[in-house]
Enzyme design. Structure first.
Site, PDB file in Angstrom:
ATOM      1  N   LEU A   1     -18.027  79.435  89.971  1.00  0.00           N
ATOM      2  CA  LEU A   1     -18.591  80.785  90.053  1.00  0.00           C
ATOM      3  C   LEU A   1     -19.248  81.148  88.720  1.00  0.00           C
ATOM      4  O   LEU A   1     -18.572  81.188  87.698  1.00  0.00           O
ATOM      5  CB  LEU A   1     -17.479  81.802  90.350  1.00  0.00           C
ATOM      6  CG  LEU A   1     -16.628  81.517  91.597  1.00  0.00           C
ATOM      7  CD1 LEU A   1     -15.415  82.445  91.669  1.00  0.00           C
ATOM      8  CD2 LEU A   1     -17.478  81.663  92.848  1.00  0.00           C
TER       9      LEU A   1
ATOM     10  N   TYR B   1      -3.423  78.393 107.575  1.00  0.00           N
ATOM     11  CA  TYR B   1      -3.512  79.735 106.993  1.00  0.00           C
ATOM     12  C   TYR B   1      -2.233  80.084 106.228  1.00  0.00           C
ATOM     13  O   TYR B   1      -2.283  80.532 105.077  1.00  0.00           O
ATOM     14  CB  TYR B   1      -3.763  80.745 108.108  1.00  0.00           C
ATOM     15  CG  TYR B   1      -4.065  82.148 107.629  1.00  0.00           C
ATOM     16  CD1 TYR B   1      -5.239  82.430 106.938  1.00  0.00           C
ATOM     17  CD2 TYR B   1      -3.186  83.194 107.883  1.00  0.00           C
ATOM     18  CE1 TYR B   1      -5.527  83.717 106.513  1.00  0.00           C
ATOM     19  CE2 TYR B   1      -3.471  84.491 107.475  1.00  0.00           C
ATOM     20  CZ  TYR B   1      -4.641  84.745 106.786  1.00  0.00           C
ATOM     21  OH  TYR B   1      -4.921  86.031 106.374  1.00  0.00           O
TER      22      TYR B   1
ATOM     23  N   LYS C   1      -9.537  84.797  84.421  1.00  0.00           N
ATOM     24  CA  LYS C   1      -9.005  84.398  83.103  1.00  0.00           C
ATOM     25  C   LYS C   1     -10.126  84.372  82.064  1.00  0.00           C
ATOM     26  O   LYS C   1      -9.974  84.906  80.959  1.00  0.00           O
ATOM     27  CB  LYS C   1      -8.343  83.030  83.235  1.00  0.00           C
ATOM     28  CG  LYS C   1      -7.854  82.425  81.949  1.00  0.00           C
ATOM     29  CD  LYS C   1      -6.965  81.211  82.256  1.00  0.00           C
ATOM     30  CE  LYS C   1      -6.869  80.285  81.078  1.00  0.00           C
ATOM     31  NZ  LYS C   1      -7.859  79.198  81.099  1.00  0.00           N
TER      32      LYS C   1
ATOM     33  N   ARG D   1      -9.026  88.203 117.639  1.00  0.00           N
ATOM     34  CA  ARG D   1      -7.726  88.841 117.456  1.00  0.00           C
ATOM     35  C   ARG D   1      -7.493  89.891 118.542  1.00  0.00           C
ATOM     36  O   ARG D   1      -8.397  90.277 119.272  1.00  0.00           O
ATOM     37  CB  ARG D   1      -7.618  89.452 116.055  1.00  0.00           C
ATOM     38  CG  ARG D   1      -7.214  88.387 115.059  1.00  0.00           C
ATOM     39  CD  ARG D   1      -7.081  88.940 113.669  1.00  0.00           C
ATOM     40  NE  ARG D   1      -8.375  89.059 113.028  1.00  0.00           N
ATOM     41  CZ  ARG D   1      -8.532  89.234 111.731  1.00  0.00           C
ATOM     42  NH1 ARG D   1      -7.492  89.313 110.932  1.00  0.00           N
ATOM     43  NH2 ARG D   1      -9.734  89.329 111.208  1.00  0.00           N
TER      44      ARG D   1
ATOM     45  N   THR E   1     -17.438  83.925 108.245  1.00  0.00           N
ATOM     46  CA  THR E   1     -16.907  84.957 109.156  1.00  0.00           C
ATOM     47  C   THR E   1     -17.360  86.357 108.720  1.00  0.00           C
ATOM     48  O   THR E   1     -17.296  87.289 109.516  1.00  0.00           O
ATOM     49  CB  THR E   1     -15.357  84.931 109.247  1.00  0.00           C
ATOM     50  OG1 THR E   1     -14.809  85.047 107.928  1.00  0.00           O
ATOM     51  CG2 THR E   1     -14.859  83.657 109.904  1.00  0.00           C
TER      52      THR E   1
HETATM   53  N1  UDP Z   1      -3.013  88.385 121.701  1.00  0.00           N
HETATM   54  C1  UDP Z   1      -3.111  88.632 123.044  1.00  0.00           C
HETATM   55  N2  UDP Z   1      -4.352  88.629 123.622  1.00  0.00           N
HETATM   56  C2  UDP Z   1      -5.497  88.400 122.928  1.00  0.00           C
HETATM   57  C3  UDP Z   1      -5.398  88.153 121.542  1.00  0.00           C
HETATM   58  C4  UDP Z   1      -4.129  88.150 120.958  1.00  0.00           C
HETATM   59  O1  UDP Z   1      -2.096  88.844 123.726  1.00  0.00           O
HETATM   60  O2  UDP Z   1      -6.592  88.427 123.553  1.00  0.00           O
HETATM   61  C5  UDP Z   1      -1.677  88.418 121.080  1.00  0.00           C
HETATM   62  C6  UDP Z   1      -1.293  87.204 120.249  1.00  0.00           C
HETATM   63  O3  UDP Z   1      -0.701  86.196 121.046  1.00  0.00           O
HETATM   64  C7  UDP Z   1      -0.304  87.827 119.266  1.00  0.00           C
HETATM   65  C8  UDP Z   1      -0.816  89.261 119.074  1.00  0.00           C
HETATM   66  O4  UDP Z   1      -1.666  89.511 120.189  1.00  0.00           O
HETATM   67  O5  UDP Z   1       0.985  87.902 119.815  1.00  0.00           O
HETATM   68  C9  UDP Z   1      -1.587  89.472 117.791  1.00  0.00           C
HETATM   69  O6  UDP Z   1      -2.544  88.470 117.726  1.00  0.00           O
HETATM   70  P1  UDP Z   1      -3.722  88.453 116.666  1.00  0.00           P
HETATM   71  O7  UDP Z   1      -4.674  87.377 117.099  1.00  0.00           O
HETATM   72  O8  UDP Z   1      -4.297  89.820 116.522  1.00  0.00           O
HETATM   73  O9  UDP Z   1      -3.092  88.054 115.266  1.00  0.00           O
HETATM   74  P2  UDP Z   1      -1.684  87.493 114.733  1.00  0.00           P
HETATM   75  O10 UDP Z   1      -0.882  88.693 114.451  1.00  0.00           O
HETATM   76  O11 UDP Z   1      -1.035  86.612 115.777  1.00  0.00           O
HETATM   77  O12 UDP Z   1      -2.048  86.709 113.520  1.00  0.00           O
END
Ligand code: UDP
Length: 315
Positions: free
Chosen positions: A62, A146, A106, A187, A36
């Site tokens: 590593l 995660y 360490k 995101r 990523t």
């Molecule tokens: N979200 C959204 N539309 C998008 C992407 C994310 O409404 O295109 C919403 C998602 O459902 C969450 C919030 O935005 O409620 C933040 O999502 P993100 O993927 O940034 O990360 P999270 O905080 O959920 O890990």
């Protein structure tokens, strides 16, 4: 000259951290397998003799020659889209990768800084989230890879601290945005900005009433830097911006700041376990580090929109 290792050094946060360490006079070795991370994030460092990049999966042994003063373990996919598409890599980098990087620290007698996350609180039943809240996590949900990976990483870090006397730090990072995020990261902020700039509909998941608290990247890096320099503190520290907004408000704000004609549309939630509310209690960071965010969400979004606009223009 102090020497730092940054895993995930070509990633969004890792690369900003590398820049900060170089500015503070460190020699920096960045490790990244680029699943990523992106070379574009560190290309400006080519030719800097205090910087070295090694393409490596940090779940494997590593080999680093010479002394190391501090190890920052920042490697991990972190977008909810990755939780669905890369769950095994996420679990491996947070379990095996944390073990390998702790072992390296360490062996070198180095300080260790773990990038943890607000996701350790899961869908929180305590609001805002303080560091002593132990969370509400579904281990078998989509986000479990995660959340549990990071919870394991924290447990492993504390075990190395307690059992081996390693000098460790744990930073719990809340939602962060800014320059160098992937356009296709998935995101909320990069999605909304990309959609707004392309004139596509902004996709709000669910009813948009869920909340997040967004921190601009320069503030986050400042907090991490201060924590890394703080002597003798091993408990987790929340770093994030307590300015809480609904997702729908953020969509409207991005649309307005980007002066976009896009519509706002509603789509199903990505995962039923997603947190309904999230906001850091940053009392600990304020007291220990004298830190709090300086850049407003509006100002941070303006800067990020301009950065994305320039990237989209060059294709
Ligand atoms: N979200 C959204 N539309 C998008 C992407 C994310 O409404 O295109 C919403 C998602 O459902 C969450 C919030 O935005 O409620 C933040 O999502 P993100 O993927 O940034 O990360 P999270 O905080 O959920 O890990």
């Amino acid at each position: 000259m102090p020497r730092a290792i940054v895993t995930g050094g070509a990633g969004f946060l890792g690369s900003h951290l590398v820049d900060r360490l170089l500015a503070e006079g460190y020699e920096v070795i960045a490790l990244d397998n680029l699943i990523t991370g992106r070379i574009e994030n560190i290309v400006h460092l080519a030719g800097n003799e205090r910087f070295r990049f090694i393409k490596q999966d940090v779940t494997e042994y590593l080999y680093i020659d010479g002394p190391v003063d501090i190890v920052f373990h920042f490697a991990s996919p972190a977008s909810p889209v990755d939780f669905a598409t890369k769950p095994i890599q996420i679990l491996k980098v947070n379990a095996l990768g944390t073990h390998k990087t702790l072992g390296l620290a360490k062996a070198k007698g180095a300080r260790y800084v773990l990038a943890s996350t607000s996701e350790v609180y899961g869908d929180p039943l305590v609001h805002p989230q303080t560091e002593d809240y132990t969370g509400n996590v579904n281990p078998v949900g989509i986000r479990g890879a995660y959340d549990e990976g990071k919870r394991f990483a924290e447990a492993m870090t504390m075990a190395y601290h307690r059992h081996h006397g390693l000098d460790t730090r744990i930073v719990r990072i809340f939602n962060t945005f800014g320059e160098r995020m992937r356009l296709d990261d998935g995101r909320m902020v990069p999605n909304f900005i990309g959609q707004a700039l392309r004139g596509e509909p902004l996709t709000v998941y669910g009813d948009g009433q869920q909340t997040r608290s967004f921190c601009y990247v320069s503030d986050l890096i400042e907090g991490i830097w201060r924590l890394s320099q703080l002597p003798d503190y091993h408990e987790p520290v929340n770093i994030g911006n307590p300015d809480e907004r609904t997702v729908l408000e953020v969509a409207q704000l991005v649309k307005q700041l980007a002066q976009s004609p896009s519509d706002i549309v509603f789509r199903p939630l990505f995962s039923p376990d997603e947190p309904r509310r999230r906001r850091p209690d940053i009392t600990r960071a304020r007291q220990l580090l004298g830190w709090e965010p300086q850049v407003s969400v509006e100002e941070g979004l303006r800067r990020t929109i301009e950065h994305f606009r320039a990237r989209l223009a060059v294709g």
